[in-house]
Design an enzyme around this catalytic site. Structure first.
Site, PDB file in Angstrom:
ATOM      1  N   LYS A 179       1.441  -3.931   6.012  1.00 51.33           N
ATOM      2  CA  LYS A 179       1.687  -4.016   4.568  1.00 51.33           C
ATOM      3  C   LYS A 179       3.193  -3.986   4.271  1.00 51.33           C
ATOM      4  CE  LYS A 179      -1.381  -4.394   2.124  1.00 51.33           C
ATOM      5  NZ  LYS A 179      -2.254  -5.593   1.867  1.00 51.33           N
ATOM      6  N   HIS A 206     -13.000   4.072   1.913  1.00 54.38           N
ATOM      7  CA  HIS A 206     -12.013   5.005   1.373  1.00 54.38           C
ATOM      8  C   HIS A 206     -12.747   6.257   0.869  1.00 54.38           C
ATOM      9  CE1 HIS A 206      -9.630   1.166   0.905  1.00 54.38           C
ATOM     10  NE2 HIS A 206      -8.779   1.946   1.521  1.00 54.38           N
ATOM     11  N   TYR A 245      -1.861  -0.466  10.082  1.00 51.38           N
ATOM     12  CA  TYR A 245      -2.129  -1.074   8.770  1.00 51.38           C
ATOM     13  C   TYR A 245      -0.884  -0.980   7.879  1.00 51.38           C
ATOM     14  CZ  TYR A 245      -3.865  -1.049   3.935  1.00 51.38           C
ATOM     15  OH  TYR A 245      -4.037  -1.285   2.594  1.00 51.38           O
ATOM     16  N   SER A 264       0.830  -1.206   0.000  1.00 52.89           N
ATOM     17  CA  SER A 264       0.000   0.000   0.000  1.00 52.89           C
ATOM     18  C   SER A 264       0.863   1.254   0.000  1.00 52.89           C
ATOM     19  CB  SER A 264      -0.881  -0.005   1.246  1.00 52.89           C
ATOM     20  OG  SER A 264      -1.458   1.261   1.423  1.00 52.89           O
ATOM     21  N   SER A 265       0.334   2.312  -0.614  1.00 49.93           N
ATOM     22  CA  SER A 265       1.091   3.578  -0.607  1.00 49.93           C
ATOM     23  C   SER A 265       1.142   4.167   0.806  1.00 49.93           C
ATOM     24  CB  SER A 265       0.473   4.581  -1.585  1.00 49.93           C
ATOM     25  OG  SER A 265      -0.877   4.797  -1.275  1.00 49.93           O
ATOM     26  N   CYS A 266       0.279   3.661   1.727  1.00 52.44           N
ATOM     27  CA  CYS A 266       0.348   4.099   3.135  1.00 52.44           C
ATOM     28  C   CYS A 266       1.676   3.694   3.766  1.00 52.44           C
ATOM     29  CB  CYS A 266      -0.757   3.448   3.973  1.00 52.44           C
ATOM     30  SG  CYS A 266      -2.390   3.897   3.459  1.00 52.44           S
TER      31      CYS A 266
HETATM   32  N1  NAP Z   1      -8.336  -0.137  -2.077  1.00 51.99           N
HETATM   33  C1  NAP Z   1      -7.199   0.507  -2.244  1.00 51.99           C
HETATM   34  O1  NAP Z   1      -7.176   1.680  -2.607  1.00 51.99           O
HETATM   35  C2  NAP Z   1      -5.883  -0.184  -1.994  1.00 51.99           C
HETATM   36  C3  NAP Z   1      -4.721   0.518  -2.272  1.00 51.99           C
HETATM   37  C4  NAP Z   1      -3.505  -0.116  -2.022  1.00 51.99           C
HETATM   38  C5  NAP Z   1      -3.479  -1.399  -1.548  1.00 51.99           C
HETATM   39  N2  NAP Z   1      -4.621  -2.060  -1.305  1.00 51.99           N
HETATM   40  C6  NAP Z   1      -4.526  -3.429  -0.800  1.00 51.99           C
HETATM   41  O2  NAP Z   1      -5.105  -4.308  -1.729  1.00 51.99           O
HETATM   42  C7  NAP Z   1      -5.842  -5.321  -1.047  1.00 51.99           C
HETATM   43  C8  NAP Z   1      -7.262  -5.364  -1.611  1.00 51.99           C
HETATM   44  O3  NAP Z   1      -7.889  -4.128  -1.354  1.00 51.99           O
HETATM   45  P1  NAP Z   1      -9.449  -3.934  -1.672  1.00 51.99           P
HETATM   46  O4  NAP Z   1      -9.720  -2.496  -1.441  1.00 51.99           O
HETATM   47  O5  NAP Z   1      -9.765  -4.584  -2.956  1.00 51.99           O
HETATM   48  O6  NAP Z   1     -10.120  -4.850  -0.608  1.00 51.99           O
HETATM   49  P2  NAP Z   1     -10.644  -4.621   0.891  1.00 51.99           P
HETATM   50  O7  NAP Z   1     -11.896  -3.843   0.867  1.00 51.99           O
HETATM   51  O8  NAP Z   1      -9.544  -4.138   1.728  1.00 51.99           O
HETATM   52  O9  NAP Z   1     -11.047  -6.138   1.198  1.00 51.99           O
HETATM   53  C9  NAP Z   1     -10.095  -7.085   1.431  1.00 51.99           C
HETATM   54  C10 NAP Z   1     -10.432  -8.433   0.826  1.00 51.99           C
HETATM   55  O10 NAP Z   1      -9.819  -9.390   1.712  1.00 51.99           O
HETATM   56  C11 NAP Z   1     -10.799 -10.339   2.029  1.00 51.99           C
HETATM   57  N3  NAP Z   1     -10.603 -10.893   3.355  1.00 51.99           N
HETATM   58  C12 NAP Z   1     -10.636 -10.230   4.535  1.00 51.99           C
HETATM   59  N4  NAP Z   1     -10.466 -11.129   5.541  1.00 51.99           N
HETATM   60  C13 NAP Z   1     -10.349 -12.362   4.945  1.00 51.99           C
HETATM   61  C14 NAP Z   1     -10.134 -13.673   5.422  1.00 51.99           C
HETATM   62  N5  NAP Z   1      -9.980 -13.935   6.742  1.00 51.99           N
HETATM   63  N6  NAP Z   1     -10.049 -14.695   4.539  1.00 51.99           N
HETATM   64  C15 NAP Z   1     -10.205 -14.448   3.210  1.00 51.99           C
HETATM   65  N7  NAP Z   1     -10.373 -13.233   2.689  1.00 51.99           N
HETATM   66  C16 NAP Z   1     -10.453 -12.198   3.545  1.00 51.99           C
HETATM   67  C17 NAP Z   1     -12.113  -9.623   1.991  1.00 51.99           C
HETATM   68  O11 NAP Z   1     -13.145 -10.580   1.906  1.00 51.99           O
HETATM   69  P3  NAP Z   1     -14.577 -10.255   2.613  1.00 51.99           P
HETATM   70  O12 NAP Z   1     -15.179  -9.170   1.804  1.00 51.99           O
HETATM   71  O13 NAP Z   1     -15.279 -11.562   2.493  1.00 51.99           O
HETATM   72  O14 NAP Z   1     -14.258  -9.855   4.025  1.00 51.99           O
HETATM   73  C18 NAP Z   1     -11.916  -8.800   0.744  1.00 51.99           C
HETATM   74  O15 NAP Z   1     -12.138  -9.611  -0.398  1.00 51.99           O
HETATM   75  C19 NAP Z   1      -5.830  -5.001   0.429  1.00 51.99           C
HETATM   76  O16 NAP Z   1      -4.975  -5.886   1.080  1.00 51.99           O
HETATM   77  C20 NAP Z   1      -5.284  -3.600   0.514  1.00 51.99           C
HETATM   78  O17 NAP Z   1      -4.370  -3.503   1.576  1.00 51.99           O
HETATM   79  C21 NAP Z   1      -5.831  -1.486  -1.520  1.00 51.99           C
END
Ligand code: NAP
Length: 320
Positions: free
Chosen positions: A141, A180, A137, A108-110
């Site tokens: 990451k 977000h 968080y 993550s960019s965080c």
């Molecule tokens: N969104 C952004 O802007 C962003 C930017 C940079 C990095 N990221 C990283 O990219 C990843 C995905 O982000 P996102 O925004 O698409 O998703 P998110 O809203 O953070 O959701 C995370 C995903 O992980 C799943 N998850 C959580 N607990 C779980 C468990 N115990 N077993 C299996 N799956 C589980 C969730 O499933 P459920 O829905 O079933 O709980 C969901 O599909 C994250 O790790 C985040 O740190 C996101």
């Protein structure tokens, strides 16, 4: 990676994972394993081990692990850190144990220092203190990123890390509080328009700047680096639109059709002042985003309108 490769997208039902599954299919990769609702609980080591033993994925995209906006980071730092650590450790280890051909971990960019020079270059990682509002968080990451490097160094594991800009799009969490910035504002402007609210109050001063990347473009970038990048260093996935929170809010209000007043609650934290990623290395490899910001916002709002019930169910699950 070829069209018959067995591919696992961890976190496949959320914003980035859903976009990834869609992009993979659109590019002819149809042999996807562990698709929702068939995903194991990634926080549980034996479920992850059993899943890898049974499904034998060859390529893994790690887009799992909870994330959220400033409020979620302040309210649930322990859950955000613990779940991200557990899931990453379990998936990375199982991928190594079962000889996965390549794994892409999304950090993550965080994880960049709060005052990293802009645009943020990979060389700035771990050179200064993190933004306090999302430290737990961000630290998880960072640990995931270093874990992938450690498996690479000790075992020669073909694991790479990508650092995406702030993503938005269909399948996001549109809750008004924990989400977000873009999905949260889409929801709030939509509700304000529907009930004729004269003003929407936005957290912070409106001046921090963020870089946004549409989830379809981000998924495309993930696919691109899976095919074209194989380095020890993380690679930034950026090149999207950089805007202040105030300008972002105005753009969303226009797409939603909200014509009331926008005000800023400066008693609330701003988070990092500026978060832009240096996308030069990715550009040099040959990738840039293709969806205009306004088009991406319109598609996102359209998806939200068609899936309001899904979001209300999600809110209800959270409330239990
Ligand atoms: N969104 C952004 O802007 C962003 C930017 C940079 C990095 N990221 C990283 O990219 C990843 C995905 O982000 P996102 O925004 O698409 O998703 P998110 O809203 O953070 O959701 C995370 C995903 O992980 C799943 N998850 C959580 N607990 C779980 C468990 N115990 N077993 C299996 N799956 C589980 C969730 O499933 P459920 O829905 O079933 O709980 C969901 O599909 C994250 O790790 C985040 O740190 C996101």
């Amino acid at each position: 990676m070829n069209e018959t490769s067995r591919i696992y997208v961890a976190g496949g039902d959320a914003l980035i994972g859903a976009a990834l599954r869609e992009r993979l299919r659109a590019n002819g990769y149809t042999n996807l394993v562990g698709e929702p609702p068939g995903e194991p609980d990634l926080a549980c080591p034996w479920q992850v081990e059993d899943f890898f033993a049974a499904e034998r994925p060859e390529y893994v995209f790690v887009a799992a692990g909870p994330s959220g906006g400033i409020r979620a980071n302040q309210s649930y730092p322990a859950r955000l850190m613990r779940d991200n650590l557990l899931m990453t450790v379990h998936v990375v280890h199982a991928a190594h144990h079962h000889g996965v051909s390549k794994l892409l971990y999304l950090a993550s960019s965080c994880s960049y220092p709060r005052l990293a020079p802009q645009p943020m270059r990979v060389a700035s990682l771990m050179t200064g203190p993190l933004e306090p509002t999302n430290e737990a968080y961000a630290m998880a990451k960072l640990a995931g990123l270093v874990l992938c490097q450690a498996y690479r160094r000790q075992y020669g594991a073909p694991f790479i890390t990508a650092i995406p800009a702030n993503a938005f799009g269909p399948h996001d969490d549109f809750s008004a509080e924990d989400s977000h910035v873009i999905p949260g504002l889409v929801r709030r402007f939509h509700e304000a328009r529907c009930c004729g609210q004269a003003e929407v109050r936005i957290w912070g001063s409106g001046s921090p700047r963020r870089e946004f990347l549409y989830s379809r473009d981000l998924a495309d970038a993930c696919l691109f680096v899976m095919r074209n990048y194989d380095g020890d260093k993380p690679i930034n996935l950026g090149g999207g639109q950089e805007l202040s929170i105030a300008d972002t809010a105005s753009a969303i209000a226009a797409v939603v059709g909200y014509r009331g007043r926008l005000s800023f609650d400066t008693s609330r934290p701003d988070g990092m002042p500026l978060k832009g990623l240096d996308a030069q290395p990715l550009r040099k490899l040959g990738w840039t985003p293709s969806t205009p910001f306004r088009t991406a916002l319109a598609e996102t709002y359209d998806w939200f309108l068609r899936n309001i019930v899904t979001q209300e169910n999600r809110d209800a699950r959270k409330a239990v």
